[in-house]
Design a protein around this motif. Structure first.
Motif, PDB file in Angstrom:
ATOM      1  N   THR A  91       0.845  -1.209   0.000  1.00 25.37           N
ATOM      2  CA  THR A  91       0.000   0.000   0.000  1.00 25.37           C
ATOM      3  C   THR A  91       0.869   1.244   0.000  1.00 25.37           C
ATOM      4  O   THR A  91       2.013   1.220   0.468  1.00 25.37           O
ATOM      5  CB  THR A  91      -0.898   0.052   1.255  1.00 25.37           C
ATOM      6  N   ILE A  92       0.299   2.343  -0.498  1.00 32.55           N
ATOM      7  CA  ILE A  92       1.044   3.596  -0.550  1.00 32.55           C
ATOM      8  C   ILE A  92       1.327   4.119   0.857  1.00 32.55           C
ATOM      9  O   ILE A  92       2.357   4.733   1.111  1.00 32.55           O
ATOM     10  CB  ILE A  92       0.300   4.649  -1.418  1.00 32.55           C
ATOM     11  N   VAL A  93       0.410   3.821   1.793  1.00 27.89           N
ATOM     12  CA  VAL A  93       0.605   4.244   3.190  1.00 27.89           C
ATOM     13  C   VAL A  93       1.883   3.623   3.746  1.00 27.89           C
ATOM     14  O   VAL A  93       2.728   4.292   4.352  1.00 27.89           O
ATOM     15  CB  VAL A  93      -0.625   3.821   4.043  1.00 27.89           C
ATOM     16  N   LEU A  94       2.041   2.324   3.509  1.00 27.42           N
ATOM     17  CA  LEU A  94       3.220   1.613   4.007  1.00 27.42           C
ATOM     18  C   LEU A  94       4.476   2.033   3.237  1.00 27.42           C
ATOM     19  O   LEU A  94       5.552   2.184   3.822  1.00 27.42           O
ATOM     20  CB  LEU A  94       2.999   0.103   3.891  1.00 27.42           C
ATOM     21  N   ALA A  95       4.331   2.237   1.922  1.00 26.05           N
ATOM     22  CA  ALA A  95       5.484   2.689   1.115  1.00 26.05           C
ATOM     23  C   ALA A  95       5.999   4.027   1.626  1.00 26.05           C
ATOM     24  O   ALA A  95       7.208   4.234   1.755  1.00 26.05           O
ATOM     25  CB  ALA A  95       5.072   2.796  -0.354  1.00 26.05           C
ATOM     26  N   LYS A  96       5.068   4.929   1.940  1.00 27.47           N
ATOM     27  CA  LYS A  96       5.455   6.259   2.453  1.00 27.47           C
ATOM     28  C   LYS A  96       6.201   6.113   3.782  1.00 27.47           C
ATOM     29  O   LYS A  96       7.202   6.780   4.033  1.00 27.47           O
ATOM     30  CB  LYS A  96       4.178   7.099   2.630  1.00 27.47           C
ATOM     31  N   GLN A  97       5.718   5.221   4.618  1.00 29.93           N
ATOM     32  CA  GLN A  97       6.383   5.016   5.909  1.00 29.93           C
ATOM     33  C   GLN A  97       7.802   4.459   5.714  1.00 29.93           C
ATOM     34  O   GLN A  97       8.743   4.904   6.366  1.00 29.93           O
ATOM     35  CB  GLN A  97       5.555   4.063   6.769  1.00 29.93           C
ATOM     36  N   HIS A  98       7.942   3.475   4.801  1.00 29.20           N
ATOM     37  CA  HIS A  98       9.278   2.939   4.502  1.00 29.20           C
ATOM     38  C   HIS A  98      10.190   4.046   3.973  1.00 29.20           C
ATOM     39  O   HIS A  98      11.363   4.133   4.351  1.00 29.20           O
ATOM     40  CB  HIS A  98       9.184   1.827   3.447  1.00 29.20           C
ATOM     41  N   PHE A  99       9.648   4.874   3.100  1.00 25.28           N
ATOM     42  CA  PHE A  99      10.428   5.969   2.516  1.00 25.28           C
ATOM     43  C   PHE A  99      10.938   6.905   3.619  1.00 25.28           C
ATOM     44  O   PHE A  99      12.111   7.294   3.623  1.00 25.28           O
ATOM     45  CB  PHE A  99       9.565   6.746   1.509  1.00 25.28           C
ATOM     46  N   ASP A 100      10.059   7.252   4.563  1.00 23.89           N
ATOM     47  CA  ASP A 100      10.454   8.150   5.664  1.00 23.89           C
ATOM     48  C   ASP A 100      11.556   7.528   6.513  1.00 23.89           C
ATOM     49  O   ASP A 100      12.548   8.176   6.852  1.00 23.89           O
ATOM     50  CB  ASP A 100       9.237   8.488   6.536  1.00 23.89           C
ATOM     51  N   VAL A 101      11.385   6.240   6.856  1.00 24.14           N
ATOM     52  CA  VAL A 101      12.368   5.540   7.703  1.00 24.14           C
ATOM     53  C   VAL A 101      13.726   5.456   6.983  1.00 24.14           C
ATOM     54  O   VAL A 101      14.782   5.746   7.564  1.00 24.14           O
ATOM     55  CB  VAL A 101      11.868   4.125   8.076  1.00 24.14           C
ATOM     56  N   ILE A 102      13.689   5.062   5.684  1.00 22.49           N
ATOM     57  CA  ILE A 102      14.938   4.907   4.911  1.00 22.49           C
ATOM     58  C   ILE A 102      15.625   6.263   4.735  1.00 22.49           C
ATOM     59  O   ILE A 102      16.841   6.383   4.908  1.00 22.49           O
ATOM     60  CB  ILE A 102      14.650   4.245   3.537  1.00 22.49           C
ATOM     61  N   SER A 103      14.831   7.293   4.407  1.00 20.25           N
ATOM     62  CA  SER A 103      15.412   8.639   4.207  1.00 20.25           C
ATOM     63  C   SER A 103      16.111   9.116   5.459  1.00 20.25           C
ATOM     64  O   SER A 103      17.222   9.658   5.411  1.00 20.25           O
ATOM     65  CB  SER A 103      14.311   9.637   3.813  1.00 20.25           C
ATOM     66  N   GLU A 104      15.473   8.893   6.601  1.00 20.76           N
ATOM     67  CA  GLU A 104      16.071   9.341   7.872  1.00 20.76           C
ATOM     68  C   GLU A 104      17.352   8.562   8.166  1.00 20.76           C
ATOM     69  O   GLU A 104      18.372   9.143   8.539  1.00 20.76           O
ATOM     70  CB  GLU A 104      15.043   9.123   8.991  1.00 20.76           C
ATOM     71  N   ARG A 105      17.301   7.237   7.940  1.00 23.23           N
ATOM     72  CA  ARG A 105      18.457   6.390   8.272  1.00 23.23           C
ATOM     73  C   ARG A 105      19.647   6.673   7.336  1.00 23.23           C
ATOM     74  O   ARG A 105      20.793   6.529   7.738  1.00 23.23           O
ATOM     75  CB  ARG A 105      18.025   4.934   8.160  1.00 23.23           C
ATOM     76  N   PHE A 106      19.360   7.045   6.077  1.00 16.99           N
ATOM     77  CA  PHE A 106      20.437   7.293   5.107  1.00 16.99           C
ATOM     78  C   PHE A 106      20.774   8.785   4.977  1.00 16.99           C
ATOM     79  O   PHE A 106      21.509   9.163   4.074  1.00 16.99           O
ATOM     80  CB  PHE A 106      20.050   6.722   3.729  1.00 16.99           C
ATOM     81  N   SER A 107      20.219   9.603   5.881  1.00 13.71           N
ATOM     82  CA  SER A 107      20.441  11.060   5.780  1.00 13.71           C
ATOM     83  C   SER A 107      21.912  11.441   5.951  1.00 13.71           C
ATOM     84  O   SER A 107      22.350  12.487   5.478  1.00 13.71           O
ATOM     85  CB  SER A 107      19.577  11.799   6.806  1.00 13.71           C
TER      86      SER A 107
END
Length: 831
Positions: free
Chosen positions: A336-352
Motif C-alpha cells: 500500500t502507498i501508506v506503508l510505502a510512504k512510511q518505509h520511505f520516511d524511515v529509509i530517508s532518515e536512516r540514510f540522511s
C-alpha cells in the motif's frame, strides 16, 4: 531405412515409408516457416478429410480444378478437436507453461550435484523449523495426531483405510489376553472399527480441509479400500507435480551466479547507528543476510519472518546498505502507498548521513512530470533506493543496475505481481519481510527450498496485546473508545468493506461529538488519503475509521486500541496484522474483535477466531500462519486446481506425503534418450492420396519439417501439426498415421523408451526407467484399459492385448498408451 522417392510426376502414387531404426535424412525444420506463399494462402479452402487409399492421378491437377468436396466420406466428417492428435496437442499446450520454456538446461551430472544441494538445504530447513513437531527418522515431519487430543465427532484419516469419524477411547479386552487395553473407536460408512491406542498413534491423522468446512464428502468403507487408495494416489501425484515445479525453479536459481558483495567497514559503521540493542534472533538474522550477500555466489532468496514491531525493517536496511554501497540499486516494494510512504520516511532518515545515496518514492500521488523525472533517474542510475507499490513492477520502470529487491508483506500482492516478483528471484537478491507469511512462503521455508530467518523474541519493552473476542454491542464499542481517549490515546476502527464506514462515522460522531474522527480507504483521492494518514500519525485525528488499508506496517506509537467489526470476514493473517497496529509503545494495548450473532458464522470462521485467541502471546505469527494453513485458502499454496487433491486426504496426511516426496525427490527422475536412437519395429507404410500431394505446396519439404520438428521436442511437433492443419485443414487418414508415428517416437524418447516392438498379441517397450517411476506413471493414467494391461519386467514394459491388432490399429493403441504415460512427465524430474 528406405530413401524417399522424388515427388511423383507420372502416374505412381506417393509411397512414404517412415522407418525409424536409422537416422533421418530429412532436412532442417523451422516451426514458423509458412507452408504457402501469401498469394495462395487465402485462396485455398481448408483441405478436407481424405480416404486412406492412394488415389491414382495422371499428372498433377491444377489447384483451382481440385474438387476436394467429393473426396470426403460422410462417416469421416468428424470435428477436428476430437481426434487423438488434437487432444494430445491440447494437453502439451497446457503443460508447456512459461517455466517449462525457461527450464534450465543441464546435463545429468550437473543435475546430480544440484539435487544433492537441494537435499542438504532441505534437511537444514527441516531441522531449523521443526518446532514442536516430532521428527521421524530421515528428517521427515510427522503430522500424525495424538488420539487423546481428539474430541468425539472429529474426522480422522487412517493411512490404510481412509476417512472416518472419531467416536471415543475406551477399555476393551483383546481376544489374545485377559488384560483390558485402550482402544480408539472410529465410525466408517459401513461399520465401526477399533484399534489399540498405540497403533492409532502411528496411523491416524486429523482430517482438515482447505476450504469452508471440515466435513468430508463421504466416509470411507472398511470393506472396500480401493476408492481410498485412488484418492490417496491422486494426492500423491499432485504433490509430485508440485515438488518438481519447485525443484526446477530452485535449480534455475542455483545456476545463476553473481559475484559476492564486498565486506566493507562502512557496513559496521552503518549498523552501529541502530539505536536499540538487537535481540538474539535479530542478530542471527543480520548474520544470515550478511552471509547470503557476501559469501554466496547465488542470488539470495530469504524470508525474514518476524512479528509486527520485532525489527524486520532493520534487517532490510542493512541489506540495502550493503548492496547500494557496492554501486547497485535497491527496490523496496510495499503493498500500500501508506506503508510505502512510511518505509520511505524511515529509509530517508536512516540514510540522511550519506548524501551520495539518493532515495526516491514512486507513487500514484505524484504528478505526471514528477513521475517521468523519477523514471528517468531510475533508468540513468541517479536513484539508488527506490520505494513504491506494485507500480515499481511495471514495464515502464527500467532499472540501471538492480541488485536487491525487498518485498514487504508479499501476501498482499495479486497473482500477476507475485509472478513478476518470482521472475526477479532468478537474477537479483530478494529479501521478503512478513509477520504472517503466506502459506506458500511458509511451505517453502519449511521444506528448505528457501532460506528463512525467524525473529520470534520481542524487544524487551514490548507488552502483549490484550485481545477481546465477543459479539458486537454498541455499548462495548463506546466503553472501549472512551477508555483509550481518556488516557490520551488514539483508536483504529476497522471494517471489512467501504460500504459501512459512513454509518459507523455517524454513530461515533453522536457518541463522541468533541473528538476528531476521520475515514480512510483505498478508493479516496490520493492527496486526501495522504493528508488523513499524516494527521492521524501526528495525533490530530483521534479515531480513524478505515478498511484494512492500515493492515501493513503503519507505526503509530500513540494508537493503542483497535476495534475490528465483522471479524469473521477477515483472513487469519489479516487479523493478526491488524492487531499488530497497536502495542508498539510500552503502554498496554487492546484489540476488540467483534462478530455478529455466532449462529451466523461458519465452522471455518469460528476456528479462525479460536486460533487468534490461542495466539495472544507475542511472537506467534509464525505458529499462527501454520494454523492458518490448515484452515483457509489452501489454493494460494498449490494453485486452486490442486485444492481438490488435498481435500482427498486432508491436509495433515497431504503434508506428510509432501515431505516424504521431497526426501525422495531424486528417485523420481526420468532419463530421456536421443530421438534418433528410438527404434519402432512396426512396419507401417502409409500411402498419401495424390490429391493431397497435389494440394500441398511442397510435400517433400513438409515431410522433412515434420521429422525435424519431432527430433527437436514434443512442443515443436505440436506447433508443426497445428500449423499444418491451420494452412491445409485436417490431414487425410494416412497422413494422420504418419504424424502419429512421429509422435510415438518423440514420446518414447522423452520417456526413456529406446525400442517398441510387437509379437502377436504382445507389445514390448525397452526402457531405462525405474520401477518407481513406472508405478508413478501408471498410477496417474486415466484409462484403466491401458493401466491394467501394462506390466514392468527388468528393462521392459509389456502389454498383453486381447487379440492381435492390425498394424494401424496397433499404432493407435501405442499412441494412446504413450500419450497417457507422457502426461505424467510434469511430475518427474527430467534431467
Amino acid at each position: 531405412m528406405a530413401s524417399l522417392p522424388p515427388v511423383p510426376q507420372a502416374s505412381k502414387p506417393l509411397l512414404l515409408q517412415l522407418g525409424s531404426s536409422s537416422p533421418s535424412i530429412w532436412s532442417l525444420f523451422t516451426v514458423n516457416r509458412p507452408f504457402l506463399s501469401k498469394k495462395k494462402r487465402n485462396v485455398l479452402p481448408p483441405y478436407p478429410l481424405l480416404t486412406t487409399m492412394a488415389v491414382h492421378t495422371q499428372g498433377r491437377l491444377p489447384i483451382s480444378s481440385l474438387n476436394t468436396h467429393n473426396l470426403v466420406p460422410k462417416r469421416e466428417k468428424m470435428e477436428l478437436e476430437t481426434d487423438a492428435i488434437s487432444i494430445l496437442n491440447e494437453r502439451i499446450r497446457r503443460d508447456h507453461s512459461k517455466r517449462e520454456a525457461t527450464r534450465p538446461v543441464m546435463d545429468s551430472q550437473e543435475a546430480d550435484m544440484y539435487i544433492q544441494l537441494v537435499k542438504e538445504q532441505q534437511q537444514r530447513g527441516l531441522q531449523k523449523l521443526k518446532g514442536d513437531r516430532e521428527c521421524k527418522e530421515g528428517g521427515v515431519f510427522s503430522y500424525k495426531v495424538d488420539p487423546y487430543t481428539l474430541r468425539s465427532g472429529d474426522y480422522v484419516v487412517h493411512k490404510k483405510v481412509g476417512v472416518g469419524r472419531f467416536v471415543g477411547i475406551k477399555f476393551d479386552v483383546p481376544k489374545s489376553s485377559t488384560e483390558p487395553i485402550e482402544y480408539v473407536f472410529i465410525e466408517y460408512a459401513d461399520g465401526m472399527a477399533k484399534l489399540p491406542v498405540n497403533q492409532a498413534a502411528r496411523m491416524l491423522y486429523r482430517y482438515n480441509l482447505p476450504n469452508e468446512t471440515k466435513k468430508p464428502r463421504t466416509l470411507s468403507k472398511l470393506s472396500d479400500t480401493t476408492a481410498w487408495e485412488r484418492r490417496k494416489t491422486k494426492g500423491k501425484i499432485a504433490i509430485q507435480k508440485m515438488v518438481v515445479d519447485l525443484m526446477e525453479l530452485y535449480l534455475h536459481r542455483l545456476k545463476q551466479k553473481r559475484p559476492p558483495y564486498p565486506r566493507s567497514p562502512a557496513i559496521a559503521e552503518f549498523a552501529a547507528q541502530f539505536p536499540y540493542e538487537p535481540t538474539p534472533d535479530q542478530k542471527q538474522a543480520f548474520i544470515d543476510v550478511e552471509k547470503d550477500l557476501t559469501e554466496r555466489e547465488t542470488p539470495m532468496d530469504r524470508l525474514i519472518c518476524g512479528d509486527v514491531g520485532f525489527g524486520k525493517t532493520e534487517v532490510a536496511l542493512r541489506a540495502i546498505f550493503c548492496v547500494v554501497s557496492a554501486g547497485k540499486q535497491a527496490m523496496v516494494l510495499a503493498p500500500t502507498i501508506v506503508l510505502a510512504k512510511q518505509h520511505f520516511d524511515v529509509i530517508s532518515e536512516r540514510f540522511s548521513k550519506y548524501p551520495t545515496i539518493k532515495v526516491g518514492l514512486l507513487s500514484r500521488f505524484q504528478g505526471k512530470a514528477e513521475k517521468e523525472e523519477y523514471l528517468n533517474m531510475i533508468k540513468q542510475g541517479d536513484l539508488d533506493i527506490i520505494v513504491g507499490t506494485h507500480s515499481l513492477l511495471g514495464n515502464r520502470v527500467v532499472y540501471n543496475n538492480l541488485g536487491l529487491l525487498v518485498v514487504d508483506e508479499e501476501q498482499r500482492f495479486g497473482v500477476k505481481q507475485k509472478e513478476k516478483i518470482a521472475s526477479f528471484k532468478t537474477s537479483v537478491d530478494v529479501l521478503t519481510l512478513s509477520a504472517t507469511p503466506i502459506p506458500r512462503t511458509l511451505y517453502l521455508a519449511l521444506t528448505g527450498f528457501r532460506d528463512a530467518s525467524l525473529i520470534s523474541t520481542p524487544p524487551p519493552e514490548r507488552v502483549p496485546i490484550k485481545t477481546r473476542l465477543s459479539a458486537f454491542g454498541k455499548e462495548k464499542v463506546i466503553a472501549a473508545i472512551q477508555y483509550e481517549v481518556d488516557r490520551g490515546g488514539q483508536v483504529f476502527y476497522v471494517l471489512p468493506r467501504i460500504k459501512g464506514l459512513e454509518e459507523v462515522m455517524d454513530f461515533l460522531k453522536q457518541s463522541f461529538p468533541d473528538v476528531d474522527i476521520a475515514i480512510a480507504h483505498g478508493k479516496q483521492y490520493s492527496k486526501q488519503l495522504e493528508e488523513t494518514m499524516e494527521k492521524f500519525a501526528q495525533g490530530e485525528i483521534k479515531i480513524l475509521i478505515c478498511t484494512n488499508i492500515v493492515e501493513s506496517g503503519l507505526d503509530i506509537q500513540n494508537a493503542n486500541t483497535i476495534i475490528i467489526q465483522d471479524v469473521q470476514q477477515f483472513g487469519l493473517a489479516q487479523l493478526y496484522q491488524l492487531r499488530g497496529r497497536v502495542g508498539r509503545a510500552d503502554r498496554e494495548a487492546y484489540a476488540y474483535l467483534f462478530y455478529p450473532d455466532k449462529s451466523l458464522l461458519s465452522d471455518q470462521a469460528l476456528e479462525r477466531l479460536a486460533a487468534l485467541e490461542d495466539c495472544r502471546e507475542l511472537g506467534q505469527g509464525f505458529q499462527l500462519a501454520e494454523r492458518d494453513m490448515g484452515i483457509r485458502g489452501f489454493g494460494t499454496i498449490f494453485g486452486e486446481q490442486q485444492t481438490g487433491d488435498v481435500g482427498n486426504v486432508g491436509i495433515d496426511l497431504f503434508f506428510e506425503m509432501l515431505f516424504e516426496s521431497l526426501s525422495k525427490v531424486e528417485e523420481n527422475r526420468v532419463f530421456s534418450v536421443p530421438y534418433q536412437s528410438v527404434q519402432i519395429d512396426i512396419n507401417i507404410n502409409p500411402h498419401l492420396p495424390s490429391e493431397y500431394i497435389n494440394y500441398l505446396e511442397n510435400p517433400m519439404e513438409i515431410i522433412n519439417e515434420a521429422e525435424k520438428a519431432a527430433e527437436k521436442d514434443i512442443w515443436s511437433l505440436m506447433q508443426f501439426t497445428e500449423n499444418l492443419r491451420r494452412q491445409y485443414g485436417k490431414e487425410p487418414y494416412s497422413m494422420g498415421i504418419l504424424l502419429k508415428k512421429l509422435y510415438v517416437r518423440r514420446m518414447a524418447a522423452d520417456l526413456g523408451i529406446c525400442r517398441i516392438y510387437a509379437s502377436g498379441k504382445m507389445v514390448g517397450m525397452k526402457t531405462n526407467m525405474s520401477k518407481r517411476v513406472f508405478k508413478l506413471m501408471t498410477d496417474s493414467m486415466i484409462s484403466d484399459v491401458h493401466r491394467n494391461s501394462l506390466i514392468f519386467e527388468g528393462d521392459q514394459i509389456r502389454a498383453e492385448l486381447l487379440l492381435e491388432l492390425p498394424r494401424e490399429q496397433l499404432l493407435n493403441w501405442i499412441f494412446q498408451c504413450l500419450a497417457e504415460l507422457h502426461s505424467s512427465l510434469p511430475a518427474l524430474i527430467k534431467y
